[in-house]
Design a protein around this motif. Structure first.
Motif, PDB file in Angstrom:
ATOM      1  N   TYR A   1     139.374  37.241  -5.990  1.00  0.00           N
ATOM      2  CA  TYR A   1     138.378  37.980  -5.220  1.00  0.00           C
ATOM      3  C   TYR A   1     137.842  39.234  -5.900  1.00  0.00           C
ATOM      4  O   TYR A   1     136.983  39.910  -5.347  1.00  0.00           O
ATOM      5  CB  TYR A   1     138.945  38.310  -3.832  1.00  0.00           C
ATOM      6  N   LYS A   2     138.313  39.511  -7.112  1.00  0.00           N
ATOM      7  CA  LYS A   2     137.681  40.591  -7.868  1.00  0.00           C
ATOM      8  C   LYS A   2     136.402  40.121  -8.538  1.00  0.00           C
ATOM      9  O   LYS A   2     135.640  40.925  -9.092  1.00  0.00           O
ATOM     10  CB  LYS A   2     138.646  41.149  -8.917  1.00  0.00           C
ATOM     11  N   GLN A  53     131.899  37.754  -5.276  1.00  0.00           N
ATOM     12  CA  GLN A  53     132.489  37.952  -3.961  1.00  0.00           C
ATOM     13  C   GLN A  53     132.075  39.275  -3.315  1.00  0.00           C
ATOM     14  O   GLN A  53     132.298  39.477  -2.127  1.00  0.00           O
ATOM     15  CB  GLN A  53     134.024  37.910  -4.063  1.00  0.00           C
ATOM     16  N   ALA A  54     131.495  40.151  -4.084  1.00  0.00           N
ATOM     17  CA  ALA A  54     131.192  41.503  -3.592  1.00  0.00           C
ATOM     18  C   ALA A  54     130.201  41.460  -2.427  1.00  0.00           C
ATOM     19  O   ALA A  54     129.159  40.796  -2.489  1.00  0.00           O
ATOM     20  CB  ALA A  54     130.628  42.354  -4.725  1.00  0.00           C
ATOM     21  N   LYS A  77     135.283  46.295  -1.762  1.00  0.00           N
ATOM     22  CA  LYS A  77     134.172  45.637  -2.461  1.00  0.00           C
ATOM     23  C   LYS A  77     133.783  44.323  -1.786  1.00  0.00           C
ATOM     24  O   LYS A  77     132.611  43.932  -1.799  1.00  0.00           O
ATOM     25  CB  LYS A  77     134.547  45.388  -3.919  1.00  0.00           C
ATOM     26  N   LEU A  78     134.757  43.638  -1.219  1.00  0.00           N
ATOM     27  CA  LEU A  78     134.479  42.354  -0.575  1.00  0.00           C
ATOM     28  C   LEU A  78     133.612  42.495   0.671  1.00  0.00           C
ATOM     29  O   LEU A  78     132.788  41.631   0.972  1.00  0.00           O
ATOM     30  CB  LEU A  78     135.793  41.671  -0.178  1.00  0.00           C
ATOM     31  N   VAL A 100     137.717  41.427   6.839  1.00  0.00           N
ATOM     32  CA  VAL A 100     138.924  41.054   6.095  1.00  0.00           C
ATOM     33  C   VAL A 100     140.107  41.365   6.993  1.00  0.00           C
ATOM     34  O   VAL A 100     140.206  42.466   7.548  1.00  0.00           O
ATOM     35  CB  VAL A 100     139.049  41.824   4.764  1.00  0.00           C
ATOM     36  N   THR A 110     130.267  40.071   0.523  1.00  0.00           N
ATOM     37  CA  THR A 110     129.977  38.773   1.135  1.00  0.00           C
ATOM     38  C   THR A 110     130.723  38.527   2.437  1.00  0.00           C
ATOM     39  O   THR A 110     130.470  37.526   3.101  1.00  0.00           O
ATOM     40  CB  THR A 110     130.316  37.625   0.154  1.00  0.00           C
ATOM     41  N   TRP A 111     131.618  39.430   2.842  1.00  0.00           N
ATOM     42  CA  TRP A 111     132.460  39.181   4.016  1.00  0.00           C
ATOM     43  C   TRP A 111     132.188  40.204   5.118  1.00  0.00           C
ATOM     44  O   TRP A 111     132.075  41.396   4.856  1.00  0.00           O
ATOM     45  CB  TRP A 111     133.939  39.217   3.628  1.00  0.00           C
ATOM     46  N   ILE A 117     139.590  46.268  -3.832  1.00  0.00           N
ATOM     47  CA  ILE A 117     138.975  44.948  -3.757  1.00  0.00           C
ATOM     48  C   ILE A 117     138.525  44.641  -2.334  1.00  0.00           C
ATOM     49  O   ILE A 117     137.423  44.107  -2.119  1.00  0.00           O
ATOM     50  CB  ILE A 117     139.952  43.870  -4.274  1.00  0.00           C
TER      51      ILE A 117
END
Length: 475
Positions: A350-351, A355-356, A383-384, A362, A358-359, A380
């Motif tokens: 996920y780094k 993936q940045a 960033k996600l 979490v 996009t969620w 991370i």
């Protein structure tokens, strides 16, 4: 750069990848060996009990005359657990070529990587009295994303539910183990499951198998509902609160690192989220894949999860009690299309820049302290998430690698809860909700010993970046 130099670099990269895959195959074989060695190792325990009984004075034997019958009952329970394990292995589709030669592992050494391949005794699956962790450090592929692509994806109405029904193994009158019946059980199995080809494994590996059996109770048995209500219910309620207007046409996305056997991720999907569970442990992935993809009905299997410890038992009946599983049929649970389980190390998968942002959410449950570097995990996660996305966390700070003393290639950054929150604020999080929740982890509810965590539970929101704010202001 000369053509010879380019060719040399390509050859080195090919050699490195070949070695990495061989190392992962070696690790996976060791894990499969641990599963296959379960009945033999368990039989050794029973023999030890019998030996201790034989050393008793006659008067004491007479007082405990019921124990020989209990030992036979333990053998029967072991055989029942073994049937489930063997059927699970038969259904497993390895994401690697298990027939490849792994002798290269003994003759080659990687000079350009710091990855570790499953020789550590991480505290991930010790007895319930010692640790909660389930993300076991076994085998990191160089390209975990490639491994993840090859792992099964679970989708509503597209589950492979052709489960295998097995018959119970027999135990002979002399008290022999069910190991002798394995050849018959695997008569039509692939070569890599041939028990005669399996290597002897350390007891710590078999202990991890026993840990998986306890995790099945936590995630997939009626008896585990108490723990699921303690840990999963607050998370599910918070997700519903944070996303009250979920659209079936455009459902919010949620990532669950350290998903274990997949129940929390499935429950989140059933709420109307596109949910992906991420798990590093092959022990976990083999089992979760079977339960999610191959079980046909609720209560299909009966296991005996508490037989491996004679300590703190209220009664023999409690120790030998059966547990049915799964408590629900996963394929009929109402999951949202797009539900998947992704295999690989959280950091490595996920780094990736793709993936940045996009969620939408979490969720971490008993996960963040599995990090070598918890700061990296938090970075991370930040960033996600999309701007305005939420991070919901529940768990203690036991720190998975805290006791890895004397290993130069290990590291463990252990922060207080106050420091963890300070790091989160640095990476753009705002604390919205916080409380302490009392919870257990794979605890036998009928044991005289009950370890409880006062777990931190919070909801943090990722603030919009300065660039995003300025962009919005100009539009």
């Amino acid at each position: 750069m000369s053509m010879m130099s380019i060719g040399s670099e390509e050859e080195e990269e090919l050699r490195r990848r070949k070695l990495d895959e061989a190392l992962e195959v070696k690790s996976l074989r060791r894990i499969i060996s641990a599963y296959l060695n379960y009945p033999e190792a368990s039989e050794e325990d029973v023999k030890r009990y019998e030996l201790s009984f034989q050393k008793l004075p006659l008067s004491h034997k007479a007082l405990l005359s019921h124990l020989p019958q209990k030992f036979q009952q333990l053998r029967w329970c072991i055989s029942e657990n073994s049937v489930f394990i063997f059927q699970m292995l038969q259904a497993f589709d390895p994401p690697l070529n298990m027939s490849q030669d792994i002798d290269i592992c003994e003759h080659e050494k990687l000079k350009t990587t710091n990855k570790h391949y499953g020789e550590k005794d991480a505290r991930s699956c010790q007895s319930e009295e010692k640790s909660h962790h389930h993300s076991i450090d076994e085998a990191k592929s160089v390209d975990e994303k490639d491994v993840a692509r090859r792992l099964p994806e679970v989708k509503e109405n597209k589950l492979n539910v052709t489960g295998i029904n097995g018959e119970s193994l027999s135990v002979d009158d002399a008290g022999g183990s069910c190991v002798k019946n394995m050849q018959q059980e695997f008569s039509s199995s692939p070569d890599w499951l041939d028990p005669s080809l399996q290597s002897h494994v350390p007891m710590v590996d078999v202990d991890k198998v026993r840990c998986i059996i306890r995790n099945i109770v936590r995630d997939w048995a009626p008896e585990g509902k108490i723990e699921r209500d303690q840990c999963y219910k607050p998370i599910l309620e918070e997700l519903e609160s944070q996303f009250p207007n979920r659209s079936a046409g455009s459902p919010p996305s949620c990532l669950v690192p350290g998903a274990g056997l997949g129940r929390l991720a499935l429950e989140i999907s059933c709420l109307g989220f596109v949910c992906q569970g991420n798990e590093f442990s092959y022990y976990m992935m083999i089992c979760s894949s079977y339960i999610l993809n191959y079980t046909q009905v609720a209560g299909e299997w009966t296991i005996y999860p508490w037989i491996h410890s004679n300590c703190n038992a209220l009664s023999d009946r409690d120790q030998l009690r059966p547990v049915s599983m799964p408590d629900i049929h996963p394929a009929s649970a109402g999951i949202t299309e797009g539900f998947s389980m992704c295999g690989g190390d959280f950091v490595e998968v996920y780094k990736d820049p793709s993936q940045a942002g996009t969620w939408d959410a979490v969720v971490t449950c008993f996960f963040i302290d599995t990090a070598h570097n918890i700061v990296e995990y938090i970075e991370i996660i930040s960033k996600l998430l999309k701007d305005g996305g939420v991070w919901i966390n529940l768990g203690p700070l036991l720190y998975h690698f805290a006791d890895m003393y004397g290993q130069e290639d290990e590291m463990s950054v252990e922060l207080s809860l106050e420091e963890v929150k300070r790091v989160a604020f640095h990476y753009g999080f705002e604390l919205e909700k916080e409380k302490t929740i009392e919870a257990t982890y794979t605890t036998n509810p009928r044991s005289m010993m009950q370890n409880r965590y006062f777990a931190a539970f919070w909801t943090m929101r990722k603030k919009a970046s300065r660039v995003a704010v300025e962009t919005q202001a100009t539009t």
